[in-house]
Design an enzyme around this catalytic site. Structure first.
Site, short mmCIF file in Angstrom:
data_model
loop_
_atom_site.label_atom_id
_atom_site.label_comp_id
_atom_site.label_asym_id
_atom_site.label_seq_id
_atom_site.Cartn_x
_atom_site.Cartn_y
_atom_site.Cartn_z
N GLY A 191 0.80 -1.28 -0.22
CA GLY A 191 0.30 -0.14 -0.32
C GLY A 191 0.46 1.42 -0.18
O GLY A 191 -0.28 2.60 0.08
N SER A 192 2.32 1.56 -0.05
CA SER A 192 2.86 2.30 -0.39
C SER A 192 3.48 3.07 -1.07
O SER A 192 3.01 4.22 -1.52
CB SER A 192 4.32 2.42 0.72
N GLY A 193 2.64 2.48 -2.51
CA GLY A 193 2.08 3.21 -3.56
C GLY A 193 3.14 2.70 -5.12
O GLY A 193 3.43 3.26 -5.94
N LYS A 194 3.84 1.88 -4.86
CA LYS A 194 4.24 0.99 -5.94
C LYS A 194 3.83 0.90 -6.91
O LYS A 194 4.12 1.46 -8.50
CB LYS A 194 5.17 -0.22 -5.27
N THR A 195 2.73 0.45 -7.13
CA THR A 195 2.09 0.13 -8.45
C THR A 195 1.30 0.97 -9.10
O THR A 195 1.73 1.05 -10.36
CB THR A 195 0.91 -1.33 -8.13
N THR A 196 1.17 1.87 -7.87
CA THR A 196 0.44 3.50 -8.65
C THR A 196 1.89 4.78 -9.15
O THR A 196 1.65 4.43 -10.56
CB THR A 196 -0.13 4.40 -7.12
N GLU A 217 6.04 -6.43 -9.03
CA GLU A 217 6.76 -7.69 -8.32
C GLU A 217 6.69 -9.19 -9.74
O GLU A 217 5.91 -10.51 -9.78
CB GLU A 217 4.85 -8.07 -8.14
N1 LIG Z 1 -7.68 1.18 -7.42
C1 LIG Z 1 -7.79 1.58 -6.62
N2 LIG Z 1 -9.18 1.52 -6.26
C2 LIG Z 1 -8.68 2.78 -5.25
N3 LIG Z 1 -7.63 2.93 -4.50
C3 LIG Z 1 -6.67 1.85 -5.09
C4 LIG Z 1 -6.55 1.27 -5.51
N4 LIG Z 1 -5.29 0.45 -6.39
C5 LIG Z 1 -4.44 0.42 -5.06
N5 LIG Z 1 -5.26 1.85 -4.08
C6 LIG Z 1 -5.25 2.90 -3.00
O1 LIG Z 1 -3.82 3.37 -2.80
C7 LIG Z 1 -2.70 3.18 -2.37
C8 LIG Z 1 -1.61 2.47 -2.69
O2 LIG Z 1 -1.27 1.18 -3.53
P1 LIG Z 1 -0.69 0.61 -4.54
O3 LIG Z 1 -1.21 -0.41 -4.60
O4 LIG Z 1 -0.04 1.21 -5.07
O5 LIG Z 1 0.61 0.25 -3.30
P2 LIG Z 1 1.66 -0.85 -4.03
O6 LIG Z 1 3.13 -0.36 -2.79
O7 LIG Z 1 2.36 -1.22 -4.79
O8 LIG Z 1 1.58 -2.31 -2.05
P3 LIG Z 1 1.49 -3.66 -2.84
O9 LIG Z 1 3.24 -4.36 -1.81
O10 LIG Z 1 1.12 -3.90 -1.60
O11 LIG Z 1 1.91 -3.96 -3.68
C9 LIG Z 1 -2.87 2.31 -0.95
O12 LIG Z 1 -3.38 2.55 0.13
C10 LIG Z 1 -4.30 1.39 -2.58
O13 LIG Z 1 -5.47 0.69 -1.12
MG LIG Z 2 1.59 -2.99 -5.77
#
Ligand SMILES: Nc1ncnc2c1ncn2[C@@H]1O[C@H](COP(=O)(O)OP(=O)(O)OP(=O)(O)O)[C@@H](O)[C@H]1O
Ligand SMILES: [Mg+2]
Length: 228
Positions: free
Chosen positions: A37-42, A157
């Site tokens: 949830g730290s935002g990597k995928t975003t 990932e």
């Molecule tokens: N489609 C979505 N709709 C609403 N919120 C989202 C969506 N995707 C991610 N989020 C929120 O955005 C924030 C960042 O999520 P993200 O998926 O980018 O994290 P991440 O670092 O990739 O996590 P992970 O290690 O679990 O893959 C989180 O708070 C998540 O809940």
């Molecule tokens: Mg991710």
């Protein structure tokens, strides 16, 4: 060089990326780490042009770029390589994107052959992609993107579904891309497997960049003197 200045992004309920400032040099191999949830995928999806930024700017060699240009520049490889398969054989899968570009048969043949050789997939060229091991499927996903000649490879990932052998196969493919001077950005919960290839690490916390530095600086910061 890609530069993000004060980039923010919201899915609609609070900000998932907050004031991201990041410079990514051409040809670098960047590991994106951080808690769930730290935002990597975003962040990867922003760089892939799959999500629009809410505010801030993205520049390529100093010039402002939008999502469309980012989509041309980069490719996004999903963590499950089987989600990306579109062909009924390995070579058809690699050829698919090229056929969509309307290239002629010879040109497609040459590019597919080069990719098969480069990623060590020749023996599998007639195999059904769904029968491949996770590692080989991940290499195929990279090869299918490679033929489209993106500058930037974004992998989310990529090791999450791979065994040790699969990880080695993926690293082999990534080191080929690195040799070509491609820019590679990988989101991962297992950064150690990429330390030997990586040029820098970005640590994300709560949608922001907490640290961006060399692998050694990251190791020192995370683990102090603990031997890895
Ligand atoms: N489609 C979505 N709709 C609403 N919120 C989202 C969506 N995707 C991610 N989020 C929120 O955005 C924030 C960042 O999520 P993200 O998926 O980018 O994290 P991440 O670092 O990739 O996590 P992970 O290690 O679990 O893959 C989180 O708070 C998540 O809940
Ligand atoms: Mg991710």
């Amino acid at each position: 060089m890609i530069e993000l200045r004060d980039v923010c992004f919201s899915y609609g309920d609070g900000f998932s990326l907050r004031n991201i400032c990041l410079r990514i040099e051409r040809g670098s191999f960047v590991l994106l780490v951080g808690a769930n949830g730290s935002g990597k995928t975003t962040l990867l999806k922003i760089l892939a042009g799959l999500l629009p930024i809410h505010s801030g700017s993205v520049r390529l060699d100093g010039r402002l770029v939008g999502s469309e240009e980012l989509r041309e520049l980069s490719c996004y490889v999903f963590h499950n390589p089987f989600d990306q398969i579109v062909g009924s054989t390995v070579e058809e899968d690699i050829a698919f994107g090229l056929e969509n570009l309307g290239l002629n048969r010879n040109c497609i043949r040459n590019k597919v052959d080069r990719a098969l050789r480069m990623f060590n997939l020749l023996e599998k060229s007639s195999a059904n992609p769904l029968t491949l091991s996770g590692g080989t499927a991940q290499k195929l996903a990279v090869a299918s993107m490679y033929v489209l000649e993106p500058e930037v490879f974004l992998l989310d990932e990529p090791t999450s579904m791979l065994d040790d052998l699969g990880v080695e196969e993926l690293k082999e493919a990534l080191s080929e891309l690195k040799k070509l001077g491609k820019t590679i950005i990988i989101s991962t919960h297992e950064p150690r497997v990429f330390f030997e290839l990586a040029t820098s690490v970005v640590h994300m916390v709560d949608g922001g960049v907490d640290f961006h530095g060399s692998v050694n600086a990251f190791i020192e910061r995370q683990f102090g003197d603990v031997e890895l």
